[in-house]
Design a protein around this motif. Structure first.
Motif, short mmCIF file in Angstrom:
data_model
loop_
_atom_site.label_atom_id
_atom_site.label_comp_id
_atom_site.label_asym_id
_atom_site.label_seq_id
_atom_site.Cartn_x
_atom_site.Cartn_y
_atom_site.Cartn_z
N VAL A 101 11.94 7.33 -0.67
CA VAL A 101 11.92 5.78 -0.23
C VAL A 101 10.69 5.92 0.69
O VAL A 101 10.37 6.49 1.36
N SER A 102 10.25 4.38 0.33
CA SER A 102 9.01 4.14 1.24
C SER A 102 9.37 4.19 2.65
O SER A 102 10.03 3.37 3.38
N THR A 103 8.52 4.57 3.75
CA THR A 103 8.64 4.60 5.19
C THR A 103 7.91 3.34 5.61
O THR A 103 8.20 2.86 6.75
N VAL A 109 10.63 4.48 -3.81
CA VAL A 109 9.43 4.47 -4.45
C VAL A 109 9.09 4.40 -5.87
O VAL A 109 8.22 3.85 -6.53
N TRP A 110 10.19 4.94 -6.62
CA TRP A 110 10.01 4.61 -8.37
C TRP A 110 10.15 3.38 -8.33
O TRP A 110 9.43 2.92 -9.51
N GLY A 111 10.84 2.57 -7.94
CA GLY A 111 10.96 1.08 -8.26
C GLY A 111 9.67 0.43 -7.73
O GLY A 111 9.18 -0.50 -8.49
N MET A 112 9.08 0.57 -6.72
CA MET A 112 7.61 0.23 -6.46
C MET A 112 6.68 0.56 -7.50
O MET A 112 5.74 -0.37 -7.81
N ILE A 113 6.57 1.73 -7.80
CA ILE A 113 5.71 2.27 -9.07
C ILE A 113 5.98 1.44 -10.24
O ILE A 113 4.96 0.98 -11.00
#
Length: 343
Positions: A101-103, A109-113
């Motif tokens: 999860v992004s800090t 993170v996978w959703g953002m990528i």
């Protein structure tokens, strides 16, 4: 061939572990992580409170978070455990499909990528098609017309493009065609009213936003591929087997395209698999200049903001693509060069 590919796939495992261990350890010891960022934000908030009239002691100004709060943050981000223990815990989640999860944004993170992959693929695939589609014919033509006016002129143009970084070309294009002449947009991938456009309008809008970034991508990519094609073809044209073929009555054109060209494509095929990761990752600085919300911009912001889960997530994808791309390179070489046998 199947045995060879299986061996190479198995070799991916220790190589991947080595890459991720090295970067994971670096992220643990580089200063400026999420905890330091939160302390800085708390200090900034205290500074604002001080300006608004609140009285702060010197101790509070130096350390806005208590030791218990810092320990809780270390536990939350996994910094309370030894490095190798944290690595194996992280790798266990990666193997389950959870890359963290992004800090910074607190999103998976996978959703953002995943949101940015289509944009990077769009630019990467178009760039690769144009680079191979233009550089190979251009390299062949330069080799055939070696030391001619065409060869000299194109060499000057190609080297000039190589000497200037792509992001600098992007800045110059924005100043000239967006700011001065207002021909193309200043950045972004689509316009603000994109959803209100019809299908033809959407396609036109995407193309309109693509021209300048694509030009910046291509400028630096032409030189290596063009001169690699030219030089390898010149080497083959000066080889004894080509001289013998021409001496036996084969035309120069047939000697080039039937004999020399296939051997000259071997170095091009060797680099083909390595470009797979570049297709997806794009360019950090070019996407930053044009404000394109792709993988490059995400990686750039993650590094600047010390968003380590995003950095590691991008590393996982890019390293796997590079390792698999090396296998594709070997397969491409085997297709071009019949002397290569996977035994």
């Amino acid at each position: 061939m199947i045995t060879y590919i299986l061996r190479r796939l198995l070799l991916i495992i220790p190589t991947f572990l080595g890459i991720t261990v090295m970067v994971f350890v670096i992220t643990r010891f580089v200063p400026g992580g999420p905890i330091e960022r939160m302390i800085a934000q708390a200090q900034q908030m205290q500074s604002m409170d001080g300006k608004s009239g609140a009285r702060l002691t010197s101790k509070d100004q130096n350390q806005p978070l208590s030791q218990e709060q810092i320990e809780e943050l270390k536990k939350y981000y996994g910094f309370d455990k030894p490095v190798l223990t944290s690595y194996f815990l992280w790798m266990g989640k990666v193997l389950q499909g959870d890359i963290g999860v992004s800090t910074r944004y607190y999103d998976p993170v996978w959703g953002m990528i995943k949101e940015r992959i289509p944009i990077s693929l769009y630019f990467g695939i178009i760039t690769m098609i144009l680079v191979y589609g233009i550089c190979i014919p251009l390299g062949i033509l330069k080799a055939v017309k070696h030391k001619s006016s065409f060869d000299n002129l194109t060499s000057v143009v190609v080297f000039a493009g190589y000497a200037i970084p792509g992001w600098v070309i992007g800045v110059l294009l924005l100043i000239l065609f967006s700011s001065h002449w207002d021909v193309f947009p200043l950045g972004g991938f689509v316009s603000e009213n994109f959803e209100d456009l019809n299908l033809f309008g959407k396609i036109t809008d995407i193309i309109w936003h693509t021209v300048l970034p694509l030009a910046a991508y291509l400028v630096g990519s032409f030189t290596v591929m063009t001169f690699l094609m030219k030089n390898t073809l010149l080497d083959n044209l000066s080889a004894d087997y080509i001289r013998t073929a021409i001496a036996k009555g084969i035309s120069f054109k047939k000697a080039v395209f039937k004999h020399a060209l296939r051997n000259s494509l071997i170095p091009i095929a060797t680099n083909f698999g390595n470009n797979i990761s570049i297709i997806l990752m794009g360019s950090f600085l070019i996407e930053k200049v044009f404000n394109i919300n792709g993988m490059g911009l995400l990686g750039y912001e993650a590094i600047v903001e010390r968003d380590y889960p995003v950095v590691l997530g991008i590393l996982v994808i890019s390293s796997l693509l590079l390792l698999v791309g090396n296998i594709f390179s070997d397969i491409c070489v085997a297709i071009v060069d019949p002397r290569v046998k996977f035994e």
